[in-house]
Design a protein around this motif. Structure first.
Motif, PDB file in Angstrom:
ATOM      1  N   PRO A 155       0.989  -1.260   0.104  1.00 43.90           N
ATOM      2  CA  PRO A 155       0.000   0.112  -0.054  1.00 43.90           C
ATOM      3  C   PRO A 155       0.866   1.188  -0.139  1.00 43.90           C
ATOM      4  O   PRO A 155       1.953   1.182   0.490  1.00 43.90           O
ATOM      5  CB  PRO A 155      -0.682  -0.160   1.289  1.00 43.90           C
ATOM      6  CG  PRO A 155      -0.535  -1.418   1.712  1.00 43.90           C
ATOM      7  CD  PRO A 155       0.735  -2.036   1.353  1.00 43.90           C
ATOM      8  N   GLY A 156       0.437   2.279  -0.660  1.00 40.54           N
ATOM      9  CA  GLY A 156       1.045   3.479  -0.806  1.00 40.54           C
ATOM     10  C   GLY A 156       2.382   3.697  -1.563  1.00 40.54           C
ATOM     11  O   GLY A 156       3.176   4.793  -1.767  1.00 40.54           O
ATOM     12  N   SER A 180       8.499   1.787  -4.126  1.00 38.35           N
ATOM     13  CA  SER A 180       9.023   3.224  -4.063  1.00 38.35           C
ATOM     14  C   SER A 180      10.266   3.406  -3.302  1.00 38.35           C
ATOM     15  O   SER A 180      10.641   2.437  -2.705  1.00 38.35           O
ATOM     16  CB  SER A 180       7.998   3.982  -3.593  1.00 38.35           C
ATOM     17  OG  SER A 180       8.010   3.861  -1.810  1.00 38.35           O
ATOM     18  N   VAL A 181      10.887   4.535  -3.696  1.00 37.65           N
ATOM     19  CA  VAL A 181      12.205   4.771  -3.209  1.00 37.65           C
ATOM     20  C   VAL A 181      12.173   5.167  -1.462  1.00 37.65           C
ATOM     21  O   VAL A 181      13.078   5.056  -0.946  1.00 37.65           O
ATOM     22  CB  VAL A 181      12.980   6.285  -3.972  1.00 37.65           C
ATOM     23  CG1 VAL A 181      13.119   5.880  -5.030  1.00 37.65           C
ATOM     24  CG2 VAL A 181      12.011   7.349  -3.617  1.00 37.65           C
ATOM     25  N   THR A 182      10.822   5.014  -1.068  1.00 41.30           N
ATOM     26  CA  THR A 182      10.693   5.557   0.307  1.00 41.30           C
ATOM     27  C   THR A 182      10.581   4.340   1.111  1.00 41.30           C
ATOM     28  O   THR A 182      10.526   4.260   2.495  1.00 41.30           O
ATOM     29  CB  THR A 182       9.304   6.224   0.674  1.00 41.30           C
ATOM     30  OG1 THR A 182       8.246   5.503   0.468  1.00 41.30           O
ATOM     31  CG2 THR A 182       9.114   7.328  -0.470  1.00 41.30           C
ATOM     32  N   SER A 188       1.833  -2.308  10.009  1.00 36.75           N
ATOM     33  CA  SER A 188       1.907  -1.340   9.007  1.00 36.75           C
ATOM     34  C   SER A 188       2.080  -1.825   7.628  1.00 36.75           C
ATOM     35  O   SER A 188       2.304  -3.143   7.878  1.00 36.75           O
ATOM     36  CB  SER A 188       2.797  -0.122   9.293  1.00 36.75           C
ATOM     37  OG  SER A 188       3.949  -0.455   9.003  1.00 36.75           O
ATOM     38  N   SER A 189       1.936  -1.346   6.780  1.00 39.59           N
ATOM     39  CA  SER A 189       2.257  -1.415   5.341  1.00 39.59           C
ATOM     40  C   SER A 189       3.936  -1.810   5.265  1.00 39.59           C
ATOM     41  O   SER A 189       4.635  -1.210   6.325  1.00 39.59           O
ATOM     42  CB  SER A 189       2.177  -0.427   4.671  1.00 39.59           C
ATOM     43  OG  SER A 189       2.347  -0.503   3.298  1.00 39.59           O
ATOM     44  N   PRO A 190       4.518  -2.545   4.324  1.00 38.84           N
ATOM     45  CA  PRO A 190       5.752  -2.698   4.198  1.00 38.84           C
ATOM     46  C   PRO A 190       6.437  -1.128   4.009  1.00 38.84           C
ATOM     47  O   PRO A 190       6.014  -0.774   3.039  1.00 38.84           O
ATOM     48  CB  PRO A 190       6.064  -3.675   2.936  1.00 38.84           C
ATOM     49  CG  PRO A 190       4.698  -4.328   2.976  1.00 38.84           C
ATOM     50  CD  PRO A 190       3.528  -3.386   3.276  1.00 38.84           C
ATOM     51  N   GLY A 191       7.537  -1.092   4.679  1.00 40.24           N
ATOM     52  CA  GLY A 191       7.959   0.218   4.178  1.00 40.24           C
ATOM     53  C   GLY A 191       7.761   1.519   4.708  1.00 40.24           C
ATOM     54  O   GLY A 191       7.962   2.772   4.759  1.00 40.24           O
ATOM     55  N   GLU A 235       2.671   7.705   2.050  1.00 37.78           N
ATOM     56  CA  GLU A 235       1.487   6.405   1.897  1.00 37.78           C
ATOM     57  C   GLU A 235       0.388   6.843   1.011  1.00 37.78           C
ATOM     58  O   GLU A 235      -0.267   6.255   0.694  1.00 37.78           O
ATOM     59  CB  GLU A 235       1.287   5.476   2.809  1.00 37.78           C
ATOM     60  CG  GLU A 235       2.694   4.580   3.054  1.00 37.78           C
ATOM     61  CD  GLU A 235       2.509   3.895   4.544  1.00 37.78           C
ATOM     62  OE1 GLU A 235       1.418   2.858   4.439  1.00 37.78           O
ATOM     63  OE2 GLU A 235       3.180   3.937   5.338  1.00 37.78           O
ATOM     64  N   GLY A 236       0.169   8.059   1.225  1.00 35.81           N
ATOM     65  CA  GLY A 236      -1.356   8.628   0.880  1.00 35.81           C
ATOM     66  C   GLY A 236      -2.106   8.530   2.109  1.00 35.81           C
ATOM     67  O   GLY A 236      -2.343   7.731   2.761  1.00 35.81           O
TER      68      GLY A 236
END
Lengths: 224, 224
Positions: free
Chosen positions: A41-42, A146-148, B39-42, B149-150
Motif C-alpha cells: 500500500p502507498g 517506491s524509493v521510500t 503497518s504496510s511494508p516500508g 503512503e497517501g
C-alpha cells in the motif's frame, strides 16, 4: 487443522489457476495485453497507472483498468480522470484479487469488451504477500517499489518479486531526500529475480515514463 | 469450498483468540506492557522501533523485541544495534504473526523472561490487511502510517485502523516534499477510529518521540 487448511488452500489455488487459464485464453483471443500491478500500500500504483492510462490514450491506444481495494472507490475515481473506462472491485476484507472476481467484473462490464481494448491494467490490492499466489491470467505481472520503502523489500518479500515479469521503481523524484540507495535496490531485485526488466520512474516529473511506454508498445506488438 | 474455508478460518481465529488470551494473562502476571506494531511494508516500523528501544534503555527501562518477516533477519540485526534483546520470527510465506508463533518463541527464548521486562514490542509482518485478524495478546496495538503512503489508507484498510489503540505517523521530516496533507490524514484516521491517540513522528530528527515515550511510560505505570 493445519493439514486441512493446506489442502483446502491448495484446492482454492488450483481452482484459481483453472479460472486464470480461461481468462488468459480469452485475453489472447481478443488480442488485449493484460498487466497485473502489485505492490505494498502507498507505493504509488494509482498515480503511476493514471499517468500510464493518460499517455497511452494520447497515443491512440484503447485502454481500461480494473482496480481492487478492500473498501472505497477512491482509486477508480482517480483513475477515471484519465478518461479511460475504470471499474472498482471492492474485496470487503479479502487481501487480494482472484481470477473469479476478475471474470465476474469483466462479464458484467457494459462499457467494455475485451476485443475493443489494446491494454487492460489490473491494479491489485496493496499487499506484498498474498496477491503473489493468485494468477489473474495476466501476461505481465509488474511489481512496484517506491524509493521510500527500503531497499531490502525484494529480500523480505521474495515470492512477490520472484513471480514478477517487470519491476517499476516509483517516486524517484524524492530519492535523494529519502536517502535511497539505488545500487543496493537494483542489486536486491536482481538477486531475487535475475535479469528482470526494471523501470525507474516518477509519475510526477515523467522521468522514465517514455521507456515504460516503449516497453508496453513492444510487448503489445509482440503479442499480435 | 467457500463455506468450508469460512468455517475453518473461523476455527483458526477462535484457536488463535484462545492462545492470545493465555498470552495476555501471562503478560499481565509478569507486569510487562506488550505492544503490537502493524503497518504496510516500508512505513518505517523498524527505524521507529530501533529509536524507541534505544531511548527506553537510556531511561533505564528493560525492553525486548520480537520481529516478524517472511524471510531474512535484517530487521532483528538492525534492532539489535539498540542493545536490546531481539528475536527474529521468519514466517516463510505466512502473511502475519499469530499467537502460537509468539508463544513458541517466547518459551524458547533463553536470554529473556517476561518478568524481567518492562516493555515487549512485537513488530508484525508488513501488511495492512491480514495481521488485523490475529490477536497476539498485546495490550496496545499500534498502527503506523508514513507521510509517503497517501492520506486515504485508513479508509481503504479500515479493519486495521479500527482495531488499533494508537496511531503513529512516521517520516514527518519529509512531509513537505511528499505533499502530505496533514489535516486530511488526521481526519481520515479519526473517521475510522474516532478519538484514537495519534503521534506525529520522525525517527530521524526525533520529532514527536518525547510525546510517544511519555505515553509509553504512562501506559506502563497504569498497568502496574
Amino acid at each position: 487443522m493445519t493439514t486441512r487448511i493446506v489442502e483446502l488452500r491448495r484446492g482454492i489455488l488450483k481452482k484459481n489457476d483453472e479460472l486464470a487459464a480461461g481468462l488468459r485464453a480469452s485475453y489472447a483471443a481478443a488480442g488485449v495485453l493484460v498487466l497485473n500491478l502489485v505492490s505494498s500500500p502507498g507505493t504509488g500504483k494509482t498515480t503511476f497507472l493514471e499517468r500510464t492510462l493518460r499517455e497511452l490514450k494520447a497515443r491512440g491506444s484503447r485502454v481500461a483498468a480494473l482496480v481492487g481495494d478492500l473498501e472505497t472507490d477512491n482509486d477508480a475515481r482517480r483513475l477515471a480522470t484519465s478518461g479511460a473506462p475504470v471499474r472498482q472491485i471492492n474485496t470487503h476484507g479479502i487481501c487480494h484479487l482472484d481470477a473469479e472476481m476478475i471474470g465476474r467484473h469483466l462479464e458484467s462490464w457494459e462499457d467494455v469488451t475485451l476485443d475493443g481494448l489494446d491494454f487492460l491494467f489490473i491494479e491489485n490490492v496493496g499487499n506484498l504477500v498474498c496477491p503473489s499466489s493468485y494468477d489473474l491470467g495476466e501476461k505481465i505481472r509488474v511489481v512496484l517499489l517506491s524509493v521510500t520503502e527500503g531497499e531490502d523489500k525484494p529480500l523480505k518479500y521474495p515470492a512477490m518479486f520472484n513471480s514478477a515479469d517487470a519491476a517499476v521503481i516509483t517516486k524517484i523524484d524524492i530519492a535523494e531526500v529519502c536517502g535511497y540507495d539505488r545500487e543496493l535496490a537494483l542489486r536486491n531485485i536482481n538477486e531475487i529475480r535475475p535479469g528482470i526488466r526494471i523501470f525507474e520512474t516518477s509519475a510526477k516529473t515523467g522521468a522514465g515514463m517514455e521507456e515504460w511506454l516503449g516497453y508496453l508498445a513492444d510487448e503489445r506488438s509482440r503479442r499480435n
